[in-house]
Design a protein around this motif. Structure first.
Motif, PDB file in Angstrom:
ATOM      1  N   LEU A 180      47.033  17.824  -3.175  1.00  0.00           N
ATOM      2  CA  LEU A 180      46.199  18.775  -2.435  1.00  0.00           C
ATOM      3  C   LEU A 180      47.023  19.992  -2.009  1.00  0.00           C
ATOM      4  N   LEU A 181      48.234  19.740  -1.541  1.00  0.00           N
ATOM      5  CA  LEU A 181      49.118  20.840  -1.120  1.00  0.00           C
ATOM      6  C   LEU A 181      49.386  21.793  -2.289  1.00  0.00           C
ATOM      7  N   VAL A 182      49.706  21.220  -3.452  1.00  0.00           N
ATOM      8  CA  VAL A 182      50.012  22.054  -4.631  1.00  0.00           C
ATOM      9  C   VAL A 182      48.794  22.914  -4.993  1.00  0.00           C
ATOM     10  N   GLU A 183      47.622  22.308  -4.956  1.00  0.00           N
ATOM     11  CA  GLU A 183      46.392  23.041  -5.306  1.00  0.00           C
ATOM     12  C   GLU A 183      46.131  24.165  -4.294  1.00  0.00           C
ATOM     13  N   ILE A 184      46.335  23.875  -3.014  1.00  0.00           N
ATOM     14  CA  ILE A 184      46.120  24.903  -1.974  1.00  0.00           C
ATOM     15  C   ILE A 184      47.090  26.064  -2.188  1.00  0.00           C
ATOM     16  N   LEU A 185      48.355  25.733  -2.440  1.00  0.00           N
ATOM     17  CA  LEU A 185      49.364  26.797  -2.606  1.00  0.00           C
ATOM     18  C   LEU A 185      49.059  27.634  -3.846  1.00  0.00           C
ATOM     19  N   GLN A 186      48.624  26.968  -4.917  1.00  0.00           N
ATOM     20  CA  GLN A 186      48.294  27.723  -6.134  1.00  0.00           C
ATOM     21  C   GLN A 186      47.134  28.685  -5.873  1.00  0.00           C
TER      22      GLN A 186
END
Ligand code: BTN
Length: 263
Positions: A180-186
């Motif tokens: 989820l963190l990776v998707e938010i940052l992207q």
């Protein structure tokens, strides 16, 4: 998987320095300290728990270890990109990135309660806190702090300013915090340069909660105004049509939005 092992995955993103902590006071506060020490653009401060997490309007924010995401991103904006009139949109940037990631990863329908709360079925699962530093009328640095309740047990049992929930309550799929963190940052990195564009406003407005519903704008115990929520203006202000029929625009500050029950 402990959050220290997230580093190698996060290193694949075009970020600055990564600062990962098991526990600290507030990621926004540490970001401010790191700005003074010269941390590079797009540096990320991530904590598994916060002992002095900050919410909006001087409130506190609880981050329970293993059950939430709490992070802050440092940005040094190009003055041509982020002018003073764009700053309303920074909370929108954080909440848009979270809403988009929740929709993509879990197929849920998040909504953004202007300016910065992300809701699932009317309950708050995420808050965004933007801290700015100014020099001579220009924004010198931005800290976008994001707190998400991902797992059961992350929502404090004492009274909040708005009903809260965790993402896990709404999805059958396990919530993997790193994914989820990776998707938010992207999503955040994708939208950041597009802040001045119409596409950004359309995307943000597409998630707006309470559209065409009756809302009250509240400051402390006082109702400032009331009317039908019409959408966002080009600068990210909220537009409501008052009961008298006028269109009024509101910038953030200390204003809170509430749905009015007319039954
Ligand atoms: C709000 O809804 O009041 C905003 C909450 C923002 C909380 C996040 S958690 C990560 C970052 N660090 C903080 O101290 N606050 C923000």
């Amino acid at each position: 998987m402990g959050i220290n092992s997230w580093k190698e995955h996060l290193e694949k993103l075009p970020l600055g320095e990564l600062y990962i902590y098991k526990e600290l006071g507030s990621t926004n506060q540490v970001a401010e300290d790191l700005i003074i020490q010269g941390a590079p653009n797009f540096s990320l401060i991530l904590a598994d728990s916060q002992t002095a997490g900050k919410g909006r309007a001087g409130r506190s924010w609880i981050t329970v270890p293993g059950k939430a995401l709490a992070f802050s991103l440092i940005l040094y904006p190009d003055p041509a990109l982020i002018k003073a009139e764009q700053i309303e949109k920074l909370s929108g940037l954080g909440s848009l990135a979270v809403a988009e990631a929740i929709k993509k990863n879990y197929g849920l329908d998040p909504e953004i309660k202007w300016p910065n709360d992300v809701l699932l079925s009317g309950k708050k699962v995420c808050g965004v806190l933007v801290d700015l530093n100014w020099t001579a009328g220009d924004v010198k640095s931005i800290v976008i702090g994001i707190g998400l309740n991902t797992h059961e047990g992350s929502v404090p049992d004492h009274e909040l300013n708005f009903p809260g929930a965790s993402i896990e309550e709404f999805t059958k799929k396990p919530v993997i915090r790193l994914d989820l963190l990776v998707e938010i940052l992207q999503s955040l990195l994708k939208w950041y340069p597009k802040i001045p564009t119409k596409d950004f406003m359309t995307a943000w407005e597409g998630y707006l909660a309470f559209k065409d519903e009756q809302v009250a704008l509240v400051s402390g115990d006082q109702i400032i105004d009331q009317g039908c929520l019409k959408g966002l203006s080009a600068d990210g202000s909220l537009v409501i049509k008052t009961d008298a029929g006028d269109l009024q625009q509101y910038r953030t500050g200390e204003i809170q939005l509430r749905l009015v029950d007319r039954s």
